[in-house]
Design an enzyme around this catalytic site. Structure first.
Site, PDB file in Angstrom:
ATOM      1  N   ASP A 123       0.842  -1.183  -0.002  1.00  0.00           N
ATOM      2  CA  ASP A 123       0.006   0.088   0.091  1.00  0.00           C
ATOM      3  C   ASP A 123       1.101   1.181  -0.053  1.00  0.00           C
ATOM      4  O   ASP A 123       2.009   1.031   0.025  1.00  0.00           O
ATOM      5  CB  ASP A 123      -0.901   0.018   1.162  1.00  0.00           C
ATOM      6  CG  ASP A 123      -1.661   1.113   1.429  1.00  0.00           C
ATOM      7  OD1 ASP A 123      -2.317   1.464   0.388  1.00  0.00           O
ATOM      8  OD2 ASP A 123      -2.071   1.757   2.390  1.00  0.00           O
ATOM      9  N   THR A 157      -0.399   4.825   1.268  1.00  0.00           N
ATOM     10  CA  THR A 157      -0.533   5.917   2.356  1.00  0.00           C
ATOM     11  C   THR A 157      -0.254   5.285   3.749  1.00  0.00           C
ATOM     12  O   THR A 157      -0.906   4.048   4.007  1.00  0.00           O
ATOM     13  CB  THR A 157      -1.787   6.381   2.222  1.00  0.00           C
ATOM     14  OG1 THR A 157      -2.101   6.871   0.894  1.00  0.00           O
ATOM     15  CG2 THR A 157      -2.241   7.463   3.435  1.00  0.00           C
ATOM     16  N   PHE A 160     -12.440  22.404  -5.308  1.00  0.00           N
ATOM     17  CA  PHE A 160     -11.718  21.212  -5.997  1.00  0.00           C
ATOM     18  C   PHE A 160     -12.388  20.039  -6.490  1.00  0.00           C
ATOM     19  O   PHE A 160     -13.234  19.569  -5.705  1.00  0.00           O
ATOM     20  CB  PHE A 160     -10.587  20.965  -5.459  1.00  0.00           C
ATOM     21  CG  PHE A 160      -9.834  19.797  -5.896  1.00  0.00           C
ATOM     22  CD1 PHE A 160      -8.853  19.822  -6.756  1.00  0.00           C
ATOM     23  CD2 PHE A 160     -10.093  18.412  -5.190  1.00  0.00           C
ATOM     24  CE1 PHE A 160      -8.037  18.777  -7.239  1.00  0.00           C
ATOM     25  CE2 PHE A 160      -9.539  17.308  -5.759  1.00  0.00           C
ATOM     26  CZ  PHE A 160      -8.401  17.486  -6.555  1.00  0.00           C
ATOM     27  N   ARG A 217       5.661  17.914  -4.634  1.00  0.00           N
ATOM     28  CA  ARG A 217       4.047  17.862  -5.087  1.00  0.00           C
ATOM     29  C   ARG A 217       3.687  19.653  -5.142  1.00  0.00           C
ATOM     30  O   ARG A 217       3.985  20.368  -4.264  1.00  0.00           O
ATOM     31  CB  ARG A 217       3.054  17.575  -3.973  1.00  0.00           C
ATOM     32  CG  ARG A 217       3.245  15.953  -3.886  1.00  0.00           C
ATOM     33  CD  ARG A 217       2.534  15.520  -2.368  1.00  0.00           C
ATOM     34  NE  ARG A 217       1.127  15.869  -2.366  1.00  0.00           N
ATOM     35  CZ  ARG A 217       0.299  14.752  -2.580  1.00  0.00           C
ATOM     36  NH1 ARG A 217       0.726  13.629  -2.754  1.00  0.00           N
ATOM     37  NH2 ARG A 217      -0.874  15.127  -2.428  1.00  0.00           N
ATOM     38  N   THR A 266      -2.621   0.997  -4.482  1.00  0.00           N
ATOM     39  CA  THR A 266      -3.099   2.102  -3.583  1.00  0.00           C
ATOM     40  C   THR A 266      -4.357   2.612  -4.445  1.00  0.00           C
ATOM     41  O   THR A 266      -4.630   2.695  -5.466  1.00  0.00           O
ATOM     42  CB  THR A 266      -2.113   3.134  -3.743  1.00  0.00           C
ATOM     43  OG1 THR A 266      -2.701   4.434  -2.792  1.00  0.00           O
ATOM     44  CG2 THR A 266      -1.633   3.787  -5.277  1.00  0.00           C
ATOM     45  N   GLY A 267      -5.146   3.055  -3.252  1.00  0.00           N
ATOM     46  CA  GLY A 267      -6.418   3.840  -3.635  1.00  0.00           C
ATOM     47  C   GLY A 267      -6.278   5.123  -4.227  1.00  0.00           C
ATOM     48  O   GLY A 267      -7.195   5.900  -4.601  1.00  0.00           O
TER      49      GLY A 267
END
Length: 1248
Positions: free
Chosen positions: A448, A450, A590, A646, A726-727
């Site tokens: 995974d 996160t 957003f 990021r 991952t989601g």
């Protein structure tokens, strides 16, 4: 220069930002319009389908426990026995109770073929005609084995009992008899009304009725579900919020809830509440799911909808699979092989008995036993007699010895201080004792993202403002330095002391207030967001929909622009010591399509300005031609992206009053549009979000856990492939792939459309092949990637369903097939498989393609898809897999893999409870595999090879003796020697090798990951090794029998006696065997300790002690029929020539082994042999490295790539803020009115 990406044709594929739950659909969804779909001819125009509510099969009545026991809610469990379909809230993971332990444990143990075999032997030994050994020779080892295994199972189950008891006995307030009473979780039932307080775990899936916050708002932390610590909000219905605050109101609540059946979908809930003749729709926003935690809400009330096993978190757990190692399976097959060999040998010796009795036995008068039995019958009895005599070929103590070794290895993992995480006081934990050696054979790791690879902690690292970049170590005067102290925030009373920044020039610039761009930059960060604030103990606590937003608002706070509070239409900030309130005219939130958010504000001086932040790809399209610093900001963005930060671009636009009024009217019309409201709003947003002026860009670090890149690099050198499942959205997952060195700039990345195209081409080629060769013998397929260089796969859940044909349309067809209806046959053009075989080939192709890649990242995947990917690799690659995760969404994957690892130490413990191993940091995985896993595998293989050898060498002496005893099933040793051989005389040294042996130490194991590869290839224990052990045992048994036999043929003792009797021969062969097997394990030991030395010498000493004791006259007097070798050992072992015989036998047995080992290590050395040979040199190098070791600077890539934008992949709090529901005042019935939000700052009405 841009990152290399595989070329692909444009395709209208699935949405990459949507998590596909098509494989998790509830049955009622699949029922809708399935018949109509089946009956439509191909190509016919589809009439519009009228939406109709799916059948609600789950009914819950509030405050009415008897309702759920009605006959209509009963289900049959066995014959006429029925029980309620509603699960209780107690969970049960234990296997035994007081009454079932003994019978159930014995039943499980006798399911093992070896134990059942020895029970049958025990029964055979009771039969006088065929018994050749006393019954106790089998009973004692069998009882010891069963007892040790039962004790281990009992200890394991007691731990499960304790864990279940701890969870089931947690306290919760339940409304019973008109008032709230403290009750245990296990006593909660469906339909109960419960009261939860701040920081309570939610005990079941609960419909939120009301809370102490305005509009029954309730914040929950979902760390148990997905490992994320940012808060989500839930909201009660307006009708229950207004009428369900007091205890008497809750006690009179009698609503009926009709909803979907229990299912595993974490993103969906559909239901209807019938109350007071009204119907109220329910969705997931009204539900509090089990495993989450109440935050920032003093009190909330809820109605239990699903309890215990019906809750979504438990439904997502998947089936608990019984995991067995490859060595376990191989060992069982080898035991069957030994059993078959035993049958063949016994049958051969029985035939020998028949012929010997016909030719010799029946004609020798002195052998007459008074039984009139013919030769065939005697041969039949002899067969069973030899089954008993040779039973030690199937080693009874093998399984219990393996369990003891595994238990010890598990303890070593628990005690490893280098896997202890001091920050959270979390040691490593082996939660199973049966899989340790499998850790040394891992080929694929599924991780995974996160909370597993990342800490889910965002840090504001750098920024570019007005073309000038900040964030590197710089003095206040702007001079670059190699290293700088963090900025001192003492000048700012609102600063977050944990925030660190090393560029002093930016602080100096903002305090001087000379640069308007810098001021505007941080003002934007403090105003353009959806963060909530709470005043707690005089400090500000921000609650953000994503960690990114929290990091940006915290950065603005430290630089002097402090977000203080918000109402439905205002935002108040502190600007460098001066408080100001801005009127919020519109909040443009957003979403994953817009990839930006905006806010329109009216300044105190009357100006109207739009602030916008978003991904550079969408912001640059909307910039004004007059915007400055575009090129310099682009350069900075590329630099930030290379550092895997990021990024977000920040911009603004001044709006005239007339322009705003015109736009506002359109905005209001779009807000009330009845059809396609979201699309209409997006069009209106587009009108205002253009001709923007660029201010700069932020760069946030999604902080990896310590040591992740180094761990991944080391595991890659061990030929272990790592897949990230991952989601998260694609950009975030890809960005983390670069951060942790899983993806590199020299890789060609293939996305879903590229993969689908390649697989479709392969499928089309297969369809045009001749029918007879299409599904025939599997030939080695051509590689998918023929170009040189490394490849990587980045694929979303939607594309996975497309590629693997896991679509709802397919499932509907299967349902129709089960109902006996015809579905439209697939054609090669419709993108669907023509049959199940073609679907299987498609899956094989996908797995082959993915395995050709250096890295695979699957994003936006559901928990079930994670498990399916693991299953595909296990099924088609026959590989040993490991899954690692930290949330409930990883449980299914953890249970599916051969080894499941849970990351502990976070709030979420669901993954840990379902895992086989648990620790606090991803970096400990390299030690678990490369050290503990490799050692466990080597030890277990060495143990098994030696164990089979010593049992063959011991047992086959009976075989050679049979040729000289008339095939009479007579034993070659004393019966007590047979009983104690595996228990006392040869068990301890090999157990210690299985527990302590190591070819190289832990540091060298980590330095040379290639040492791990023999485990993946299974080279240390396989059928070849088994037959080598067999032939080694045959050779040693020959030597042990025939050398003493030759020595005893014509002998004379010093005193003129001739001790060449059977009993003296038995003692000499037994003594030779003990010396040989104990010296053999000494040759096989790589790591000598005092304990090993003591075990070898102690085993020999124990043998002599017991033999002289059992052969004494004293014990013979007490038990004359049991101990019959009176005085044999003292008499035989005082003869020098018998000692010479023993030494000669042991020497000849060991000499070939010594020669072979020498030649092997000299001429054909393995990687381990080479490391061992230069061990001292490597250890010195490691010592020098540690002395001069400095924290390595992380090497960033060279090519530019677009970093993921720093936004949550879900919507923010904009709807909540704009609606005013977060700050709307309570109705007067609940308390006095408030004049203003600002007058009562401690109320949650102001700050959530």
């Amino acid at each position: 220069m841009s990152r290399r990406r595989a070329d692909s044709q444009g395709s209208l594929g699935p949405n990459d930002d949507v998590m596909p739950y098509s494989d998790d659909e509830t049955d009622d969804e699949l029922e809708v319009s399935s018949e109509e779909e089946a009956e439509q001819p191909p190509g016919a125009e589809q009439p519009p389908v009228e939406a109709r509510p799916s059948e609600m099969g789950w009914k819950v009545k509030a405050n009415d426990r008897p309702f759920h026991q009605l006959p209509e809610f009963q289900k049959k469990i066995f014959l006429c026995i029925k029980k309620s379909r509603y699960s209780g809230n107690a969970i049960k993971t234990y296997k035994y109770n007081v009454l079932t332990f003994l019978p159930l444990n014995l039943y499980e143990q006798f399911k093992r073929a070896a134990n059942l075999y020895f029970l049958a032997l025990l029964i055979l030994q009771i039969i006088p005609d065929i018994s050749t050994l006393p019954w106790y020779t089998t009973l004692i080892p069998l009882v010891v084995v069963l007892a040790i295994t039962a004790i281990k199972d009992l200890v394991d189950d007691l731990a499960r009992h304790r864990m279940d008891k701890e969870i089931n006995n947690r306290k919760c307030e339940v409304l019973l008899n008109g008032r709230f009473q403290e009750s245990k979780w296990m006593d909660i039932q469906v339909g109960d009304v419960v009261r939860l307080k701040k920081n309570d775990f939610i005990p079941a899936d609960i419909l939120l009725l009301s809370s102490s916050n305005p509009n029954s708002l309730c914040y929950v932390e979902t760390a148990e579900l997905d490992g994320e610590t940012n808060l989500k909000f839930k909201m009660g219905l307006k009708v229950t919020d207004e009428r369900m605050q007091e205890q008497h109101q809750l006690a009179e609540f009698d609503a009926l809830v009709e909803c979907e059946e229990p299912n595993n979908r974490l993103d969906k809930f559909t239901g209807t509440m019938h109350w007071q003749k009204d119907r109220h729709p329910l969705d997931l926003d009204n539900m509090l799911l089990r495993g989450c935690k109440i935050r920032n809400t003093e009190i909330c009330h809820g109605l239990v909808i699903f309890a215990g096993a019906d809750t979504k978190i438990m439904r997502n757990g998947g089936k608990t699979r019984f995991k067995r190692t490859k060595i376990d399976e191989l060992m069982n097959y080898m035991v069957y092989t030994i059993f078959l060999l035993l049958l063949l040998v016994s049958a051969g010796l029985a035939i020998g008995t028949t012929y010997w009795y016909q030719d010799i036995g029946s004609k020798s008068w002195y052998l007459y036993d008074g039984k009139n039995q013919d030769a065939a019958y005697r041969g039949f009895l002899s067969f069973w007699g030899y089954i008993i005599v040779l039973n030690t070929m199937v080693p009874i103590s093998l399984y219990v010895s393996v369990e003891v070794i595994r238990l010890g290895q598990s303890k070593f993992i628990n005690w490893d201080l280098q896997m202890y995480f001091a920050d959270k006081d979390t040691p490593a934990k082996a939660r199973t004792t049966t899989l340790n050696e499998q850790l040394g054979q891992i080929e694929y790791i599924f991780s995974d993202k996160t909370g597993t690879l990342t800490q889910n902690i965002m840090q504001f690292k750098k920024c570019t403002i007005g073309g000038h970049s900040y964030g590197n170590p710089t003095t206040a005067e702007g001079m670059s330095v190699d290293r700088a102290r963090p900025v001192d925030w003492s000048w700012n009373n609102f600063a977050d002391k944990k925030f660190e920044f090393i560029d002093h020039s930016l602080v100096a610039c903002i305090r001087s207030r000379e640069d308007k761009d810098v001021t505007e930059f941080f003002k934007l960060l403090s105003l353009c967001h959806t963060v909530m604030v709470e005043h707690k103990d005089g400090d500000l606590v921000y609650q953000a929909a994503s960690p990114d937003e929290g990091a940006l608002v915290t950065a603005a706070r430290n630089f002097g622009f402090v977000f203080l509070s918000r109402t439905q239409d205002t935002i108040t900030i502190n600007e460098m010591g001066q408080e100001g309130t801005y009127e919020m005219l519109a909040l443009l939130d957003f979403n994953s399509d817009r990839k930006r958010m905006s806010i329109i504000l009216r300044f105190p001086d009357g100006r109207i300005r739009l602030y916008c932040k978003g991904a550079d790809t969408v912001i640059y399209e909307r910039l004004s031609p007059n915007s400055m610093h575009k090129e310099s900001t682009q350069v900075a963005l590329d630099i930030f992206a290379n550092e895997t930060l990021r990024t977000l671009c920040l911009c603004y636009k001044d709006i005239s009053t007339e322009e705003y009024d015109t736009w506002s009217r359109k905005h209001k019309e779009a807000q009330v549009a009845e059809r396609d409201r979201d699309a209409a709003l997006d069009l209106v947003y587009e009108e205002i979000e253009k001709n923007l002026m660029l201010i700069g860009a932020t760069a946030i670090e999604d902080k990896l856990q310590d040591g992740v890149p180094e761990t991944i690099a080391k595991l890659a050198k061990a030929d272990i492939k790592i897949w990230v499942l991952t989601g998260d959205k694609k950009e975030t997952a890809e960005n983390i792939g670069y951060s942790c060195s899983l993806l590199t700039d020299n890789m060609t990345i293939h996305y879903g459309e590229d993969v689908n195209e390649k697989l479709s081409v392969r499928q089309a080629n297969r369809r045009i092949e001749p029918q007879n060769s299409r599904y025939g013998r599997k030939k080695s397929a051509e590689p998918f990637f023929t170009e040189p260089g490394k490849n990587a796969l980045v694929i979303t859940g939607g594309w996975l369903n497309e590629i693997l044909y896991e679509k709802k349309k397919k499932r509907r067809r299967l349902r129709l097939r089960r109902l006996g209806k015809r579905s439209t046959p697939s054609s090669p053009q419709d993108g669907q498989p023509m049959d199940d075989k073609e679907k299987e080939w498609r899956q094989i192709d996908f797995v082959n393609m993915a395995c050709e890649c250096e890295a695979v990242i699957c994003c936006r995947v559901t928990p079930k898809q994670k498990a399916n990917i693991v299953s595909l690799v296990k099924k088609y690659k026959k590989a040993v897999t490991l899954s690692i995760g930290d949330g409930a969404n990883d449980v299914n994957m953890i249970k599916t893999a051969d080894i499941g690892v849970g990351i502990s130490g976070q709030e979420g413990m669901q993954a840990v409870m379902s895992s086989d191993y648990a620790f606090a940091q991803f970096r400990y995985l390299q030690r678990l595999l490369l050290v503990h896993g490799r050692w466990s595998y080597i030890r277990m293989c060495k143990f098994l090879r030696y164990f089979f050898f010593k049992n063959f060498a011991f047992t086959l002496v009976h075989f050679w003796y049979s040729f000289f005893s008339g095939f009479s099933s007579q034993i070659a040793y004393e019966d007590w020697f047979i009983t104690l051989y595996n228990l006392c005389y040869s068990s301890l040294p090999v157990l210690l090798v299985g527990l302590l042996d190591q070819d190289v130490n832990d540091k060298l194991s980590l330095k040379f990951p290639k040492l791990y590869m023999p485990g993946q290839q299974g080279t240390l224990f396989n059928y070849k090794n088994f037959f080598v052990s067999l032939f080694h045992g045959i050779f040693v048994s020959l030597i042990i029998f025939f050398i003493p036999y030759g020595a005893f043929l014509q002998t004379m003792g010093q005193d003129g006696e001739a001790p060449s009797d059977y009993q003296s021969f038995a003692v000499v062969t037994a003594t030779s065997l003990i010396f040989t097997v104990n010296l053999q394990i000494s040759l096989d030991t790589s790591f000598w300790t005092f304990v090993n030395c003591f075990a070898v010498l102690g085993s020999i000493a124990i043998y002599f002690g017991i033999v002289f004791d059992f052969h004494s006259a004293g014990i013979h007097v007490i038990f004359p029929s049991v101990f019959t070798f009176t005085g044999v050992a003292p008499n035989a072992l005082r003869q020098p020539y018998l000692w010479l015989t023993i030494i000669l036998t042991a020497g000849i047995s060991l000499l070939p082994v010594i020669c072979i080992q020498f030649l092997h290590k000299t001429i054909w050395p393995s990687v381990g042999d080479k490391v061992q040979r230069n061990r001292k040199k490597y250890e010195m190098e490691l010592a020098k490295e540690e002395e001069r070791k400095k924290p390595p600077a992380f090497q960033r890539g060279g090519r530019s790539r677009r970093s993921a934008y720093a936004f949550s992949h879900s919507r923010g709090y904009a709807d909540l803020i704009a609606s005013g529901q977060s700050i709307r005042r309570r109705p007067p019935v609940r308390g006095g009115p408030q004049d203003s939000i600002r007058e009562v700052p401690q109320r949650v009405a102001e700050n959530i």
